[in-house]
Design a protein around this motif. Structure first.
Motif, PDB file in Angstrom:
ATOM      1  N   SER A  43     -17.766   6.194   2.740  1.00 41.15           N
ATOM      2  CA  SER A  43     -17.417   6.721   1.419  1.00 41.15           C
ATOM      3  C   SER A  43     -18.113   5.914   0.321  1.00 41.15           C
ATOM      4  O   SER A  43     -18.500   6.475  -0.714  1.00 41.15           O
ATOM      5  CB  SER A  43     -15.898   6.702   1.230  1.00 41.15           C
ATOM      6  OG  SER A  43     -15.283   7.482   2.249  1.00 41.15           O
ATOM      7  N   ARG A  57     -12.783   8.328  -2.139  1.00 42.22           N
ATOM      8  CA  ARG A  57     -11.861   7.192  -2.118  1.00 42.22           C
ATOM      9  C   ARG A  57     -12.331   6.128  -1.118  1.00 42.22           C
ATOM     10  O   ARG A  57     -12.688   6.451   0.019  1.00 42.22           O
ATOM     11  CB  ARG A  57     -10.467   7.693  -1.739  1.00 42.22           C
ATOM     12  CG  ARG A  57      -9.397   6.677  -2.062  1.00 42.22           C
ATOM     13  CD  ARG A  57      -8.019   7.299  -1.973  1.00 42.22           C
ATOM     14  NE  ARG A  57      -7.166   6.340  -1.289  1.00 42.22           N
ATOM     15  CZ  ARG A  57      -6.347   6.649  -0.299  1.00 42.22           C
ATOM     16  NH1 ARG A  57      -6.261   7.896   0.122  1.00 42.22           N
ATOM     17  NH2 ARG A  57      -5.629   5.712   0.266  1.00 42.22           N
ATOM     18  N   THR A  83     -10.414   7.793   4.754  1.00 39.61           N
ATOM     19  CA  THR A  83     -10.843   9.194   4.676  1.00 39.61           C
ATOM     20  C   THR A  83     -10.249   9.960   5.859  1.00 39.61           C
ATOM     21  O   THR A  83     -10.418   9.550   7.012  1.00 39.61           O
ATOM     22  CB  THR A  83     -12.380   9.289   4.707  1.00 39.61           C
ATOM     23  OG1 THR A  83     -12.897   8.484   3.656  1.00 39.61           O
ATOM     24  CG2 THR A  83     -12.855  10.727   4.540  1.00 39.61           C
ATOM     25  N   ASP A 102     -18.478  13.772   3.470  1.00 38.37           N
ATOM     26  CA  ASP A 102     -17.776  12.566   3.906  1.00 38.37           C
ATOM     27  C   ASP A 102     -16.903  12.948   5.098  1.00 38.37           C
ATOM     28  O   ASP A 102     -16.372  14.072   5.150  1.00 38.37           O
ATOM     29  CB  ASP A 102     -16.906  12.014   2.764  1.00 38.37           C
ATOM     30  CG  ASP A 102     -16.481  10.563   3.004  1.00 38.37           C
ATOM     31  OD1 ASP A 102     -16.941   9.961   3.997  1.00 38.37           O
ATOM     32  OD2 ASP A 102     -15.702  10.028   2.187  1.00 38.37           O
TER      33      ASP A 102
END
Ligand SMILES: Nc1nc2c(ncn2[C@@H]2O[C@H](COP(=O)(O)OP(=O)(O)OP(=O)(O)O)[C@@H](O)[C@H]2O)c(=O)[nH]1
Ligand SMILES: [Mg+2]
Length: 268
Positions: free
Chosen positions: A127, A140, A148, A164
């Protein structure tokens, strides 16, 4: 302390198995697969199952946390991993100029938006790499494994879309060495291993590697120096070990690569 007992460290929750299945579907839509690997574990930080998922897609490997790894070891690893690999400190924007350039070189010229899937083991920096490429904090990130949980697309200008993905480990981490190393670098959640055991295994490894010349304290010296004591004067090894693991990951013990390109590759 935990003495000679060595626990088995594994982590393969259901969300990983289901994410793998969804990734195998989505990979058909992407042009490039970017695997993000922690530069401190350039051997066990790769997941061969992700290699299978990527199939015949074009690849880019990114060694993250270059700032925490031993530069001489990273240079050796780069020779082995070859030209499809780049190193980054994902916390600096400058690192992504070369990544963007490489992505542009990798994709076929044309007007269509290109898509890349970012994969790797938990907490490897996926990320953070996405945020670096997008140029702001859109995904995040946190210093723990399993942040994630969903597959999610992000746009990089008009050029790229990046997906992601959740961090994925192998269902059984092969060797005891790979287990403590992956725990130490944060690929396994804190409640899935005994930090005292991991700190002890790390220090044993470092002592052996340096022929006893390391200045990094063992857990007992660390606990004393940092005042981890309970009522009655006994050392509080559990909390000391958690700080020990954190100090390692903050680079306070120096830049340390846990797997050697010369020794460990031959052994594997
Ligand atoms: N020092 C340093 N820290 C990094 C680097 N890349 C990522 N981090 C830190 O590592 C932690 C994990 O980064 P994430 O980007 O959340 O990792 P992830 O692979 O997305 O993790 P999961 O989603 O849990 O699988 C965060 O605290 C980041 O700030 C790097 O190159 N250097
Ligand atoms: Mg993530």
């Amino acid at each position: 302390m935990s003495g000679d007992f060595e626990q088995v460290i594994q982590w393969y929750p259901g969300h990983m198995a289901s994410a793998m299945r969804r990734m195998a579907d989505y990979v058909k839509l992407v042009d490039v697969v970017i695997e993000v690997v922690d530069a401190r574990v350039p051997l066990s930080g790769f997941n061969p199952l992700l290699d299978e998922v990527a199939g015949n897609r074009r690849r880019l490997k990114i060694l993250s946390r270059e700032d925490l790894a031993d530069p001489a070891e990273t240079a050796q690893w780069m020779k082995i991993l070859g030209p499809e690999t780049l190193t980054v400190n994902a916390l600096t924007q400058g690192a992504f100029v070369k990544v963007k350039q490489r992505l542009r070189d990798l994709v076929a010229p044309g007007h269509r938006m290109q898509r890349a899937m970012v994969v790797g083991i938990p907490n490897s920096g996926k990320s953070s790499v996405i945020n670096g490429l997008v140029g702001r904090s859109v995904a995040r990130t946190e210093d723990r494994a399993g942040v994630t949980r969903q597959l999610q697309w992000f746009k990089v200008g008009t050029l790229f879309e990046l997906m992601d993905t959740p961090g994925i480990l192998v269902p059984r981490i092969g060797s005891a060495d790979a287990q403590w190393k992956l725990a130490l670098v944060g690929a396994v959640p804190r409640d899935h291993y005994d930090p005292e055991d991991v700190a002890a295994r790390f220090h044993r490894w470092l002592t052996e590697k340096t022929g006893g010349r390391t200045k990094v304290p063992d857990l007992s010296a660390f606990a004393q120096a940092r005042g981890f004591v309970r009522h009655g004067g006994e050392s509080d090894y559990h909390n000391a070990a958690q700080s020990y693991v954190k100090d390692f990951n903050d680079g306070k013990f120096g830049r340390i690569t846990l797997e050697s390109a010369t020794r460990d590759v031959q052994a594997a």
